[in-house]
Design a protein around this motif. Sequence first.
Motif, PDB file in Angstrom:
ATOM      1  N   THR A   1      -1.716   6.647  -8.162  1.00  0.00           N
ATOM      2  CA  THR A   1      -0.743   7.233  -8.321  1.00  0.00           C
ATOM      3  C   THR A   1      -0.583   5.880  -6.971  1.00  0.00           C
ATOM      4  OG1 THR A   1      -1.318   8.051  -6.049  1.00  0.00           O
ATOM      5  CG2 THR A   1      -1.433   9.623  -8.044  1.00  0.00           C
ATOM      6  N   LYS A   2       1.571   6.605  -7.133  1.00  0.00           N
ATOM      7  CA  LYS A   2       2.007   5.362  -6.625  1.00  0.00           C
ATOM      8  C   LYS A   2       1.344   4.806  -4.767  1.00  0.00           C
ATOM      9  CE  LYS A   2       6.557   3.523  -5.322  1.00  0.00           C
ATOM     10  NZ  LYS A   2       8.104   3.275  -5.995  1.00  0.00           N
ATOM     11  N   ALA A   3       1.405   6.660  -5.007  1.00  0.00           N
ATOM     12  CA  ALA A   3       0.833   6.639  -3.112  1.00  0.00           C
ATOM     13  C   ALA A   3      -0.697   6.057  -2.920  1.00  0.00           C
ATOM     14  CB  ALA A   3       0.529   8.565  -2.602  1.00  0.00           C
ATOM     15  N   ASP A   4      -1.154   5.926  -3.804  1.00  0.00           N
ATOM     16  CA  ASP A   4      -2.668   5.009  -3.682  1.00  0.00           C
ATOM     17  C   ASP A   4      -2.632   3.843  -3.839  1.00  0.00           C
ATOM     18  OD1 ASP A   4      -5.166   6.938  -3.102  1.00  0.00           O
ATOM     19  OD2 ASP A   4      -5.023   8.156  -5.126  1.00  0.00           O
ATOM     20  N   LEU A   5      -1.562   3.244  -4.959  1.00  0.00           N
ATOM     21  CA  LEU A   5      -1.593   1.988  -5.178  1.00  0.00           C
ATOM     22  C   LEU A   5      -1.119   1.930  -3.535  1.00  0.00           C
ATOM     23  CD1 LEU A   5      -1.289  -0.474  -6.832  1.00  0.00           C
ATOM     24  CD2 LEU A   5       1.529   0.422  -7.431  1.00  0.00           C
ATOM     25  N   GLU A   6       0.063   1.564  -2.774  1.00  0.00           N
ATOM     26  CA  GLU A   6       0.583   2.060  -1.846  1.00  0.00           C
ATOM     27  C   GLU A   6      -0.201   1.927  -0.697  1.00  0.00           C
ATOM     28  OE1 GLU A   6       3.439  -0.008  -1.165  1.00  0.00           O
ATOM     29  OE2 GLU A   6       3.571  -0.102  -2.844  1.00  0.00           O
ATOM     30  N   SER A   7      -1.665   2.925  -0.819  1.00  0.00           N
ATOM     31  CA  SER A   7      -2.626   2.400   0.691  1.00  0.00           C
ATOM     32  C   SER A   7      -3.406   1.414   0.854  1.00  0.00           C
ATOM     33  CB  SER A   7      -3.034   3.692  -0.023  1.00  0.00           C
ATOM     34  OG  SER A   7      -4.031   3.580   1.126  1.00  0.00           O
ATOM     35  N   VAL A   8      -4.008   0.788  -1.199  1.00  0.00           N
ATOM     36  CA  VAL A   8      -4.493   0.264  -1.292  1.00  0.00           C
ATOM     37  C   VAL A   8      -3.809  -1.365  -0.860  1.00  0.00           C
ATOM     38  CG1 VAL A   8      -6.126  -1.227  -3.193  1.00  0.00           C
ATOM     39  CG2 VAL A   8      -5.998   1.328  -3.012  1.00  0.00           C
ATOM     40  N   LEU A   9      -3.174  -1.263  -1.126  1.00  0.00           N
ATOM     41  CA  LEU A   9      -1.922  -2.876  -1.025  1.00  0.00           C
ATOM     42  C   LEU A   9      -1.819  -3.007   0.490  1.00  0.00           C
ATOM     43  CD1 LEU A   9       0.704  -2.795  -4.081  1.00  0.00           C
ATOM     44  CD2 LEU A   9      -2.053  -3.919  -3.800  1.00  0.00           C
ATOM     45  N   GLU A  10      -1.108  -1.791   0.990  1.00  0.00           N
ATOM     46  CA  GLU A  10      -1.614  -2.058   2.660  1.00  0.00           C
ATOM     47  C   GLU A  10      -2.712  -2.078   3.359  1.00  0.00           C
ATOM     48  OE1 GLU A  10       1.527  -2.597   4.309  1.00  0.00           O
ATOM     49  OE2 GLU A  10       2.090  -3.339   2.655  1.00  0.00           O
ATOM     50  N   LYS A  11      -3.570  -1.246   2.767  1.00  0.00           N
ATOM     51  CA  LYS A  11      -4.921  -1.082   3.809  1.00  0.00           C
ATOM     52  C   LYS A  11      -5.678  -0.999   3.719  1.00  0.00           C
ATOM     53  CE  LYS A  11      -3.301   3.289   4.814  1.00  0.00           C
ATOM     54  NZ  LYS A  11      -2.522   4.777   5.312  1.00  0.00           N
ATOM     55  N   ARG A  12      -5.717  -1.514   2.329  1.00  0.00           N
ATOM     56  CA  ARG A  12      -7.737  -1.330   1.592  1.00  0.00           C
ATOM     57  C   ARG A  12      -8.037   0.391   1.646  1.00  0.00           C
ATOM     58  NH1 ARG A  12      -6.366  -5.982  -1.906  1.00  0.00           N
ATOM     59  NH2 ARG A  12      -4.842  -6.865   0.033  1.00  0.00           N
ATOM     60  N   ARG A  13      -7.436   1.506   1.817  1.00  0.00           N
ATOM     61  CA  ARG A  13      -7.922   2.342   0.736  1.00  0.00           C
ATOM     62  C   ARG A  13      -7.079   2.996   0.690  1.00  0.00           C
ATOM     63  NH1 ARG A  13      -9.977  -0.593   5.710  1.00  0.00           N
ATOM     64  NH2 ARG A  13     -10.149   0.718   7.598  1.00  0.00           N
ATOM     65  N   LEU A  14      -8.399   4.254   0.042  1.00  0.00           N
ATOM     66  CA  LEU A  14      -7.294   5.504  -0.839  1.00  0.00           C
ATOM     67  C   LEU A  14      -6.095   6.050  -0.064  1.00  0.00           C
ATOM     68  CD1 LEU A  14     -10.117   6.474  -3.440  1.00  0.00           C
ATOM     69  CD2 LEU A  14      -8.191   4.467  -3.879  1.00  0.00           C
ATOM     70  N   THR A  15      -6.114   6.788  -0.288  1.00  0.00           N
ATOM     71  CA  THR A  15      -5.094   7.914   0.299  1.00  0.00           C
ATOM     72  C   THR A  15      -6.093   9.060   1.244  1.00  0.00           C
ATOM     73  OG1 THR A  15      -3.978   9.116  -1.032  1.00  0.00           O
ATOM     74  CG2 THR A  15      -2.920   7.506  -0.520  1.00  0.00           C
ATOM     75  N   SER A  16      -6.959   8.681   0.404  1.00  0.00           N
ATOM     76  CA  SER A  16      -8.700  10.378   1.147  1.00  0.00           C
ATOM     77  C   SER A  16      -8.632   9.025   1.853  1.00  0.00           C
ATOM     78  CB  SER A  16      -8.836  10.191  -0.107  1.00  0.00           C
ATOM     79  OG  SER A  16      -9.851   8.961  -0.526  1.00  0.00           O
ATOM     80  N   GLY A  17      -8.650   8.208   2.354  1.00  0.00           N
ATOM     81  CA  GLY A  17      -9.413   7.285   3.903  1.00  0.00           C
ATOM     82  C   GLY A  17     -10.673   6.340   3.161  1.00  0.00           C
ATOM     83  N   TRP A  18     -10.774   6.294   1.846  1.00  0.00           N
ATOM     84  CA  TRP A  18     -12.246   5.779   1.769  1.00  0.00           C
ATOM     85  C   TRP A  18     -11.480   4.434   1.557  1.00  0.00           C
ATOM     86  CZ3 TRP A  18     -16.787   7.565   2.184  1.00  0.00           C
ATOM     87  CH2 TRP A  18     -16.361   8.846   2.767  1.00  0.00           C
ATOM     88  N   VAL A  19     -12.482   3.752   1.673  1.00  0.00           N
ATOM     89  CA  VAL A  19     -12.108   1.826   1.409  1.00  0.00           C
ATOM     90  C   VAL A  19     -12.222   1.930   0.191  1.00  0.00           C
ATOM     91  CG1 VAL A  19     -13.172  -0.535   2.004  1.00  0.00           C
ATOM     92  CG2 VAL A  19     -12.896   0.811   3.924  1.00  0.00           C
ATOM     93  N   PHE A  20     -10.946   1.363   0.077  1.00  0.00           N
ATOM     94  CA  PHE A  20     -10.756   0.432  -1.912  1.00  0.00           C
ATOM     95  C   PHE A  20     -10.384  -0.362  -2.200  1.00  0.00           C
ATOM     96  CE2 PHE A  20     -10.662   0.601  -6.543  1.00  0.00           C
ATOM     97  CZ  PHE A  20     -11.450   1.076  -6.713  1.00  0.00           C
ATOM     98  N   PRO A  21     -10.354  -1.454  -2.410  1.00  0.00           N
ATOM     99  CA  PRO A  21      -9.871  -2.826  -2.121  1.00  0.00           C
ATOM    100  C   PRO A  21      -9.062  -3.063  -3.785  1.00  0.00           C
ATOM    101  CG  PRO A  21     -11.584  -3.405  -3.301  1.00  0.00           C
ATOM    102  CD  PRO A  21     -11.621  -2.134  -3.650  1.00  0.00           C
TER     103      PRO A  21
END
Length: 461
Positions: free
Chosen positions: A74-94
């Motif tokens: 989703t757009k929220a997950d994409l933004e979270s990955v690009l900004e923090k290297r995290r999914l919105t669930s909090g798990w690290v994903f690059p």
Amino acid sequence: MPDVRIKTLPPPHGGKLVERVVRDPEMARKLMEKCSAVYDIKPTLFKGNPVRNVYREIMSVCYGFFSPVEGSMTKADLESVLEKRRLTSGWVFPYPILFDISEEDFKKLKVGPGDWLLLRLKGEPFAILEIEEVYEIVPGDVAVRTFGTPEKNPEVVKFPFDQKHTGYNIYCSLNPIILAGKYTIINEPKIRPPFDRFWYPPKRAREEFEKRGWTTVIAHQTRNVPHTGHEALMKNAAYIGDIEPSHGIVVNAIVGAKRIGDFPDEAIVEGHEMIHLAGYIKPERHLVTFTLWDMRYGNPIESLIHAVIRQNMGISFHMFGRDHAALGEYYDIYATQILWSKGIPSFGFDAPPYAVEGGFYIRPQNIAEFWYCPKCLEFAYSGNCNHKGIYSRYSGSFIRGLINEGVTPPPQIYRPEVYKVVVKWWQKFGYPFNNEKYLKEREERLEVDLPHMELPAHLKK
């Protein structure tokens, strides 16, 4: 005293192994009936050459390599990955995992949130995308934010990324429309030879480790046919463990579209297999596997996807060497080791990835380098050998240069049995390394075949 030995394999990243593969034909037919449209998967092209095929990402998602990811972000997950290297669930994903289509194809499909899209591969039904969200991206912006810049990530990024970098080109070449939602494979592919005997998705890998009695396993990441330096690295790195050396050494090759000049994947997996077939490492302790992924050559960022993949497979430790999964001089040559030893704050890691919330159970083994020392008469570790000025470094580029010039590498560089594998595939394809012809032909044959499956009547129109 409590028993502190490692007795079990690490849990999947995210706590639960994803497996979204339907093996019941009747269930597959029912799911296809719910689909609104059909889309034929196309490779991502850069200057006419394939650099990515989203089918590989779908395979890796549905078989659990990328757990806890279950589909296109989703757009929220994409933004979270690009900004923090995290999914919105909090798990690290690059990395962004995205299903992208052109504006023209999107208009033809006439689908939106709530619709199911049947994805076809090699002319046969393959998977379903349950569309949750549709949004637009600016591909160049995604590319820059994926890999970083010298200004925003000064700890490790040395030069701005450009079109000489294959991974950067992958994201620059994405289509602007993203369909987000979960994937489900409804027509299980058959892995083609020679890859079929190396196919160990996470569930099967864990079962194999347990069958062998392995509770500590170390991963070797590869995109190369193994030279004797790689062999020394595997043997020495395996001494890490709990109260004894690691029970297993797992080679996990990245199979997919790579840059021109890399070895063909067929030679890579069979070359590593030859290490134990020829007895240089006991077959009881050595397992060759692969993951479908079009390499991004992202050095520290790539090391995070490697940790996701290998922890999901049940692997306890990971070797990280100099210039890990790198291309060119964009990153500091020890960027991955910086990440895994103290973190990279600008990428969202104030501590190593195993020491942050939502991080990993897998542990790093940060290794400098091995070189051949004629004084020690062995492959020596740079932290031990003090015979400066006389040792030889065996880089992949140097060895590929020898082969390109028609020079047979000496046994100190390549085991003769391994070099025979290189020659075998050289004779098969007519060239020793990836070129435009190889990349285009492999995107036609792919690594899989699909059984025939009839489309529902409403999708044949």
